[in-house]
Every structure is written in C-alpha cells, then in structure tokens.
Design an enzyme around this catalytic site. Structure first.
Site, short mmCIF file in Angstrom:
data_model
loop_
_atom_site.label_atom_id
_atom_site.label_comp_id
_atom_site.label_asym_id
_atom_site.label_seq_id
_atom_site.Cartn_x
_atom_site.Cartn_y
_atom_site.Cartn_z
N ASP A 45 0.84 -1.20 0.00
CA ASP A 45 0.00 0.00 0.00
C ASP A 45 0.88 1.26 0.00
OD1 ASP A 45 0.89 -0.09 2.62
OD2 ASP A 45 -1.10 0.07 3.54
N SER A 46 2.21 1.05 0.08
CA SER A 46 3.15 2.15 -0.12
C SER A 46 3.00 2.75 -1.51
CB SER A 46 4.60 1.67 0.09
OG SER A 46 4.85 0.48 -0.63
N ASP A 84 -1.22 -6.35 -0.63
CA ASP A 84 -1.26 -5.70 0.69
C ASP A 84 -2.68 -5.19 0.97
OD1 ASP A 84 -0.11 -4.82 3.01
OD2 ASP A 84 0.99 -3.15 2.10
N LYS A 114 -0.97 -9.64 2.56
CA LYS A 114 -0.32 -9.16 3.80
C LYS A 114 -1.33 -8.28 4.54
CE LYS A 114 2.86 -5.74 3.98
NZ LYS A 114 2.16 -4.82 4.90
N GLU A 116 -1.70 -5.74 8.15
CA GLU A 116 -1.05 -5.08 9.29
C GLU A 116 -1.83 -5.36 10.58
OE1 GLU A 116 -0.36 -0.88 8.71
OE2 GLU A 116 0.61 -1.19 6.77
N GLU A 183 8.59 -4.36 11.17
CA GLU A 183 9.01 -3.05 10.66
C GLU A 183 9.44 -2.13 11.81
OE1 GLU A 183 6.47 -1.21 7.75
OE2 GLU A 183 7.55 0.69 7.84
#
Ligand code: KIV
Length: 266
Positions: A45-46, A84, A114, A116, A183
């Site tokens: 999502d970056s 993501d 992925k 978070e 992270e």
C-alpha cells in the site's frame, strides 16, 4: 519456471537461507524484480506514497490495489506475489476481511496477502487461512496506524511494548500466518522474535537477524526522495540518471540534433 511458494519460505528458514522481498506496483518494475531473482514481490500500500504522491498510505482503495496487483502478477513468473490489504479493507468485520483478501487472489492473481496488525487481527488471519488464502502478517511500525502511533516511529522500545510484540508474533503464527514482516523495531527484539518463531520473519528497519528483508523499490533505486528513512539503503540513483537523460533530450530537440537520420524514415 516454478513459482516460489509458502513452503519455500519455510524451507529457507529451516535451511538458514535468507528470503528476499521487494515491492513493485506495475508490469515493468515487477518484470525487472522477478528476473533479478527476488523470492517475493509485495504490491504494497506504499503505492499511495511512492506512485500516487499521497503523504501516507491511508487513502489507497481496494480497487486500486487490485489494479496494481494484476499488473505485477502478469510480470512475475517466479516470485510469489503478495497483495497488501489497504486501510479499512479488513478492519470492520471478519467477513469483509476474507472477501477482500479473496479479491487479491481471484482478481489480482496474487498467491498471498499481507495484513497489518497484532493479536487484534488474529481472528481475521485464521479465517483467511481457513479459506485457503496464505497470510503474511506485519507488526512493529504499521503505517496504517500512523494517527494512533503519532508518526512513523520506531516501535518496541519499552519492556511492555517488547512483550506485546513477542506475544503478537506468537498469536499470529498460531493463527496460521506463513510469515511476518517486522518493521522499525530494535534489532535485538527482531532477533528474539525470529528465534522464537518457526515461521520466517521479514525485516524492514529491523536489523540483520531476520530471516529475510524487504525494501520499497523506489527507495532502493533512489526514485523517492521526499524522505529517506534510516533503514533505507540506496543501491542506485535513478532519479538523477533519469533527470540527466531527460535534460539531454530537451537540449538535443532544441538544438535540432534529435531526431537525426538514424531515427528518420527515407
Ligand atoms: O506497503 C509496503 O510497502 C509495506 C512494506 C514497507 C513492508 O508494507
């Protein structure tokens, strides 16, 4: 060419081989990354920050993530493609989380997703895994929590925060995650988590003791300079090279040197 699978991830950890992962968001970059030999491509999502020009990752949508994942999947012959889960695609309910995770596989052509979060997302991780969707977890600095965390800060510095991260990692492994991103946490804590878990850890700003590493491709290639976190190593300065090339083109067009006979038809 055989695809890298979640079994290969586990085998690499067992055999002490490092896992390599990079982000990519479109066909040309994914092709370069895949052909160079990384094990996994994260459609992060970056993308919101390094491609869409937004100041954080929160606004990117599920539809946009699927659009980018499709482009990457078309290019990746060997690397595992991981989609993501964007902000608010999994927070509301287990049902919505599973449905959106499934879209990455069904519409995006990814092999895994992925997500978070710590213990609070474990129920969702377990439900995805029960639906045959491989899940990579992500703890430590989770950029979707920027407003709660008060900025992009190193996590796990206090004894209580360390204990919580170790507990989160164990719970996520128990829920069925095949791997976990760590992270921006101190390297000794990352080592302890890595040694405690049987699933591989992938570090970004978590030091050298993780089972693998991930970087954002625009950081590695020197294409994003709005800010450069301490954990980034630039292996190239493509922004500078691209600027030089474009300036040369402008100069040659202005002078009438481009195109010459070689680029013209008779
Ligand atoms: O979105 C992303 O690129 C990520 C990596 C930094 C792990 O989550």
């Amino acid at each position: 060419m055989p695809k890298v699978t979640i079994n290969d991830f586990l085998k690499k950890k067992t055999e002490g081989q490092k896992i390599t992962m990079l982000t990519a968001y479109d066909f040309p970059f994914a092709k370069i990354v895949d052909e160079a030999g990384v094990d996994a491509i994260l459609v992060g999502d970056s993308v919101a920050m390094v491609v869409q020009g937004i100041e954080n990752t929160l606004p990117v949508t599920m539809d946009e993530m699927i659009y980018h994942t499709r482009m990457v999947s078309r290019a990746a012959e060997r690397a595992m493609v991981i989609g993501d889960m964007p902000f608010m695609s999994y927070q509301v309910s287990v049902e919505e989380a599973v449905r959106n995770a499934g879209r990455f596989i069904k519409e995006g052509g990814a092999q895994a997703i992925k997500i978070e979060g710590g213990s609070e997302v474990a129920e969702k991780v377990a439900a995805m895994v029960r639906s045959d969707i491989p899940v990579m977890a992500h703890i430590g600095l989770t950029p979707q929590s920027i407003h709660r965390m008060g900025g992009y800060k190193v996590q796990g510095r206090t004894e209580e925060a360390k204990r919580q991260l170790l507990e989160d990692a164990r719970v996520l492994q128990e829920a069925g995650a095949f791997s976990i991103v760590l992270e921006a946490i101190p390297m000794d804590l990352a080592r302890e988590i890595t040694q405690t878990l049987t699933i591989p850890t992938i570090g970004i700003g978590a030091g050298p003791y993780c089972d693998g590493q991930v970087l954002v491709i625009h950081d590695l290639l020197g294409l994003f300079d709005r800010f450069v976190p301490k954990f980034v190593k630039r292996y190239a300065n493509l922004k500078e090279q691209a600027t030089d090339a474009i300036k040369k083109y402008i100069e040659e067009v202005k002078k009438g040197d481009f195109p010459d006979e070689e680029q013209s038809f008779k």
